[in-house]
Design a protein around this motif. Structure first.
Motif, PDB file in Angstrom:
ATOM      1  N   GLU A 196      44.357-151.993 -48.274  1.00 41.65           N
ATOM      2  CA  GLU A 196      44.154-151.983 -49.845  1.00 41.65           C
ATOM      3  C   GLU A 196      42.999-152.730 -50.292  1.00 41.65           C
ATOM      4  O   GLU A 196      42.960-153.784 -50.941  1.00 41.65           O
ATOM      5  CB  GLU A 196      45.108-152.230 -50.588  1.00 41.65           C
ATOM      6  CG  GLU A 196      46.628-151.411 -50.222  1.00 41.65           C
ATOM      7  CD  GLU A 196      46.293-150.144 -50.610  1.00 41.65           C
ATOM      8  OE1 GLU A 196      45.223-149.481 -51.424  1.00 41.65           O
ATOM      9  OE2 GLU A 196      47.192-149.035 -50.510  1.00 41.65           O
ATOM     10  N   CYS A 197      41.701-152.613 -49.490  1.00 46.23           N
ATOM     11  CA  CYS A 197      40.530-153.151 -49.833  1.00 46.23           C
ATOM     12  C   CYS A 197      39.224-152.401 -49.108  1.00 46.23           C
ATOM     13  O   CYS A 197      39.372-151.485 -48.411  1.00 46.23           O
ATOM     14  CB  CYS A 197      40.451-154.574 -48.970  1.00 46.23           C
ATOM     15  SG  CYS A 197      40.837-154.545 -47.470  1.00 46.23           S
ATOM     16  N   GLY A 198      38.091-152.531 -49.691  1.00 51.34           N
ATOM     17  CA  GLY A 198      36.987-152.114 -49.039  1.00 51.34           C
ATOM     18  C   GLY A 198      36.869-150.799 -49.638  1.00 51.34           C
ATOM     19  O   GLY A 198      36.072-149.856 -49.037  1.00 51.34           O
ATOM     20  N   TRP A 199      37.585-150.014 -50.653  1.00 53.83           N
ATOM     21  CA  TRP A 199      37.421-148.719 -51.152  1.00 53.83           C
ATOM     22  C   TRP A 199      36.194-148.492 -52.140  1.00 53.83           C
ATOM     23  O   TRP A 199      35.759-149.648 -53.051  1.00 53.83           O
ATOM     24  CB  TRP A 199      38.656-148.216 -51.790  1.00 53.83           C
ATOM     25  CG  TRP A 199      39.882-148.075 -50.905  1.00 53.83           C
ATOM     26  CD1 TRP A 199      40.556-149.118 -50.257  1.00 53.83           C
ATOM     27  CD2 TRP A 199      40.068-146.892 -50.064  1.00 53.83           C
ATOM     28  NE1 TRP A 199      41.643-148.470 -49.255  1.00 53.83           N
ATOM     29  CE2 TRP A 199      41.078-147.118 -49.164  1.00 53.83           C
ATOM     30  CE3 TRP A 199      39.705-145.797 -50.002  1.00 53.83           C
ATOM     31  CZ2 TRP A 199      41.651-146.206 -48.345  1.00 53.83           C
ATOM     32  CZ3 TRP A 199      40.067-144.870 -49.022  1.00 53.83           C
ATOM     33  CH2 TRP A 199      41.249-145.049 -48.379  1.00 53.83           C
ATOM     34  N   LEU A 200      35.737-147.283 -52.273  1.00 56.73           N
ATOM     35  CA  LEU A 200      34.798-147.063 -53.334  1.00 56.73           C
ATOM     36  C   LEU A 200      35.179-146.016 -54.142  1.00 56.73           C
ATOM     37  O   LEU A 200      35.694-144.935 -53.625  1.00 56.73           O
ATOM     38  CB  LEU A 200      33.341-146.754 -52.459  1.00 56.73           C
ATOM     39  CG  LEU A 200      32.163-145.999 -53.272  1.00 56.73           C
ATOM     40  CD1 LEU A 200      31.823-147.339 -54.335  1.00 56.73           C
ATOM     41  CD2 LEU A 200      31.154-145.733 -52.579  1.00 56.73           C
ATOM     42  N   GLY A 201      35.144-145.839 -55.364  1.00 56.92           N
ATOM     43  CA  GLY A 201      35.470-144.863 -56.181  1.00 56.92           C
ATOM     44  C   GLY A 201      34.534-143.743 -56.254  1.00 56.92           C
ATOM     45  O   GLY A 201      33.285-144.219 -56.491  1.00 56.92           O
ATOM     46  N   GLU A 202      34.817-142.442 -56.024  1.00 56.31           N
ATOM     47  CA  GLU A 202      33.781-141.257 -55.723  1.00 56.31           C
ATOM     48  C   GLU A 202      33.943-140.774 -57.175  1.00 56.31           C
ATOM     49  O   GLU A 202      32.871-140.990 -57.808  1.00 56.31           O
ATOM     50  CB  GLU A 202      34.244-140.671 -54.657  1.00 56.31           C
ATOM     51  CG  GLU A 202      34.167-141.236 -53.244  1.00 56.31           C
ATOM     52  CD  GLU A 202      32.848-141.382 -52.653  1.00 56.31           C
ATOM     53  OE1 GLU A 202      31.797-141.021 -53.253  1.00 56.31           O
ATOM     54  OE2 GLU A 202      32.468-142.202 -51.695  1.00 56.31           O
ATOM     55  N   ASN A 203      34.335-139.866 -57.330  1.00 55.31           N
ATOM     56  CA  ASN A 203      34.402-138.953 -58.482  1.00 55.31           C
ATOM     57  C   ASN A 203      35.638-138.573 -59.074  1.00 55.31           C
ATOM     58  O   ASN A 203      36.825-138.506 -58.138  1.00 55.31           O
ATOM     59  CB  ASN A 203      33.287-137.948 -58.403  1.00 55.31           C
ATOM     60  CG  ASN A 203      31.889-138.384 -58.781  1.00 55.31           C
ATOM     61  OD1 ASN A 203      31.582-138.795 -59.719  1.00 55.31           O
ATOM     62  ND2 ASN A 203      31.075-138.256 -57.486  1.00 55.31           N
ATOM     63  N   VAL A 204      35.646-137.693 -60.128  1.00 59.48           N
ATOM     64  CA  VAL A 204      36.962-137.093 -60.470  1.00 59.48           C
ATOM     65  C   VAL A 204      36.702-135.605 -60.418  1.00 59.48           C
ATOM     66  O   VAL A 204      35.626-135.204 -60.662  1.00 59.48           O
ATOM     67  CB  VAL A 204      37.288-137.361 -62.024  1.00 59.48           C
ATOM     68  CG1 VAL A 204      38.378-136.598 -62.564  1.00 59.48           C
ATOM     69  CG2 VAL A 204      37.713-138.972 -62.091  1.00 59.48           C
ATOM     70  N   GLY A 205      37.795-134.871 -59.732  1.00 63.37           N
ATOM     71  CA  GLY A 205      37.867-133.378 -59.672  1.00 63.37           C
ATOM     72  C   GLY A 205      38.885-132.874 -60.694  1.00 63.37           C
ATOM     73  O   GLY A 205      39.698-133.515 -60.934  1.00 63.37           O
ATOM     74  N   ARG A 206      38.574-131.519 -60.837  1.00 62.12           N
ATOM     75  CA  ARG A 206      39.715-130.729 -61.772  1.00 62.12           C
ATOM     76  C   ARG A 206      40.145-129.464 -60.916  1.00 62.12           C
ATOM     77  O   ARG A 206      39.297-128.733 -60.184  1.00 62.12           O
ATOM     78  CB  ARG A 206      39.123-130.261 -63.072  1.00 62.12           C
ATOM     79  CG  ARG A 206      38.695-131.626 -64.021  1.00 62.12           C
ATOM     80  CD  ARG A 206      38.466-131.314 -65.493  1.00 62.12           C
ATOM     81  NE  ARG A 206      38.180-132.534 -66.172  1.00 62.12           N
ATOM     82  CZ  ARG A 206      36.962-132.968 -66.676  1.00 62.12           C
ATOM     83  NH1 ARG A 206      35.927-132.310 -66.262  1.00 62.12           N
ATOM     84  NH2 ARG A 206      36.990-134.061 -67.232  1.00 62.12           N
TER      85      ARG A 206
END
Length: 495
Positions: A196-206
């Motif tokens: 639970e570390c090193g993550w990058l938020g990408e985008n939101v989809g629908r």
């Protein structure tokens, strides 16, 4: 293959420990998000050269007395400085950084125009009635630097720090743990899907609730194992969450470190939730991988990307120092009182940095962090017919270890101890090793947010030559957050 096994087909001793520790991380983050949300829209050229903050006498007045309407009406060192339009615009942000909501400064120009400047961030509310403390000047300096924008954009950001004078200044909720450190670097490394570390938020989809959706990054189409869905550079893993702000693995809709067709390009399949919305996160399979890997996810149904990531989870870097030090000015903007307060420059020891006691460092995730800082804080400015290029702060290199820079880390602490997981850099030093105790760390929704439009897009040009002249069309798409971390941009020309 277990997600905690290296793809080099052997287990590194540290990986097992990291995976064990990952299981002990709480299943969800605190609901509150730390920091002060504020707009980044102060023109870099205005802050670089103006008659208020690049003027020795006005800095002496600001640093020795109240930030008040009375001071700007009666102190000759301040009374006319706002006749310079860039100074007037900087004043709006200065008061916004320093004073709190409900506090204000009013000023009347020689033309009889009234201007009101409202408090917002409240980093130095006592300045309204007293001379500012060194701590005040440090935080307001960092705030002004955080809010500068060389590309005339308006970007919302989150400013984080620790103010011992008021623990809730940057932590309104008062929580001791604000959110999961999943978006902070893995200090001990790690592999696969579980850390639970090193993550990058990408985008939101629908998507349509109930439909089957696959989000992939360079993997074949899941039903035919042909073609390619999305794209990837390097070796990364995916996590899909219902919450637009991301999630821990226990709350994920799906995750993937490979695809069912036999490759390591990730492909995650899930049922669209009732909300009709989901977010995507990515991380290097090996959390110790140097910066430079990326994904460009694509969905097999619905719309992706449809919206930015739902929280300020990308750590850009930190700003610190004292912009209000009159002895650290290398250039001045003076006003000619006999020529309608026309501005002119007095160059003393100017070598591209007007403020010699202001600094900036970058997070580890930028492939070329120093280039990013220069594009972020440098611009061309014109005063009285003189044009010159300059930078608001001296870049000092990486704030933290693990970057691609050869320079040492500049901040002693990667996550101040007052609030676990808010990711504020503390104890940041300049190139001489002098520590500045009032840094502000900037968090963005995406690294793309502070880049110029051309650096946030990938454009392709196609031409047909069946007629003369050839007919050409240009198609552009937005870069993913990881692709934006590869960008090298140049400061814009004066407009």
């Amino acid at each position: 293959m277990s997600p905690c096994v290296s793809r080099a087909l052997f287990r590194r001793p540290l990986a097992a420990l990291v995976c064990l520790l990952a299981l002990l991380v709480p299943a969800s983050r605190a609901a509150a998000e730390p920091g002060i949300r504020i707009l980044n829209s102060l023109a870099t050229a205005d802050l670089q050269l103006n008659a208020l903050t690049t003027n020795r006498e006005s800095l002496k007045a600001l640093s020795s007395g109240p930030l008040s309407s009375k001071a700007f009406a009666s102190d000759e060192r301040l009374a006319h400085q706002l006749e310079h339009p860039p100074a007037l615009r900087v004043m709006d942000y200065l008061v916004g950084c320093a004073l709190a909501p409900g506090q204000k400064v009013e000023w009347k120009s020689l033309k009889g125009e009234f201007h009101t400047f409202e408090g917002e961030a409240g980093l130095c509310p006592e300045w309204e009635r007293d001379a500012p403390s060194p701590e005040c000047l440090g935080y307001v300096t960092a705030c002004l630097l955080a809010r500068n924008n060389a590309y005339h954009l308006e970007v919302e950001l989150s400013m984080r720090g620790e103010d011992p004078r008021d623990p809730k200044r940057f932590n309104p909720s008062g929580a001791s743990e604000e959110w999961s450190p999943m978006f902070l670097p893995c200090l001990a490394g790690g592999f696969g899907l579980e850390p639970e570390c090193g993550w990058l938020g990408e985008n939101v989809g629908r998507c349509t609730p109930g439909e089957v959706v696959t989000v992939a990054a360079g993997a074949p189409a899941p039903d035919t194992c042909t073609g390619k869905v999305g794209d990837i550079g390097g070796d990364r893993v995916l996590r899909v969450c219902e919450d637009a702000r991301g999630c821990t693995r226990g709350d994920a809709l799906a995750d993937a470190d490979r695809n069912k067709c036999g490759g390591i390009a990730p492909s995650a399949t899930f049922i669209c939730p009732a909300s009709g919305e989901y977010s995507v996160m990515s991380a290097p399979y090996n959390r110790s991988t140097p910066p430079g890997t990326w994904v460009r996810p694509q969905a097999t149904a619905g719309a992706y990307p449809a919206a930015p990531f739902g929280a300020f989870t990308f750590r850009e870097g930190a700003f610190y120092g004292n912009l209000f030090d009159p002895d650290a000015l290398s250039i001045e903007v003076l006003l000619d009182h006999e020529k309608d307060f026309a501005p002119y420059l007095v160059r003393k020891s100017y070598q591209g940095y007007p403020y010699l006691n202001v600094f900036a460092c970058h997070s580890r995730d930028w492939v070329s962090g120093d280039d990013h800082l220069r594009s972020r804080i440098c611009a061309n400015a014109t005063v009285g017919g003189d044009s010159l290029h300059g930078c608001l702060a001296l870049p000092t290199g990486p704030c933290e270890p693990g970057s691609g820079s050869t320079l040492p880390r500049r901040c002693d602490d990667d996550d101040g101890d007052k609030v676990l997981g808010d990711g504020d850099f503390e104890g940041c030093q300049d190139a001489s090793g002098f520590s500045h105790p009032e840094p502000i760390t900037v968090f963005l929704r995406s690294p793309c947010d502070v880049l110029p439009e051309k650096s946030r897009q990938v454009c392709t040009k196609k031409c047909t030559y069946t007629s003369y002249p050839p007919r050409c069309t240009t198609t552009c798409r937005p870069k993913s957050p990881g692709e934006c971390l590869l960008a090298t941009t140049q400061p814009p020309p004066q407009q």
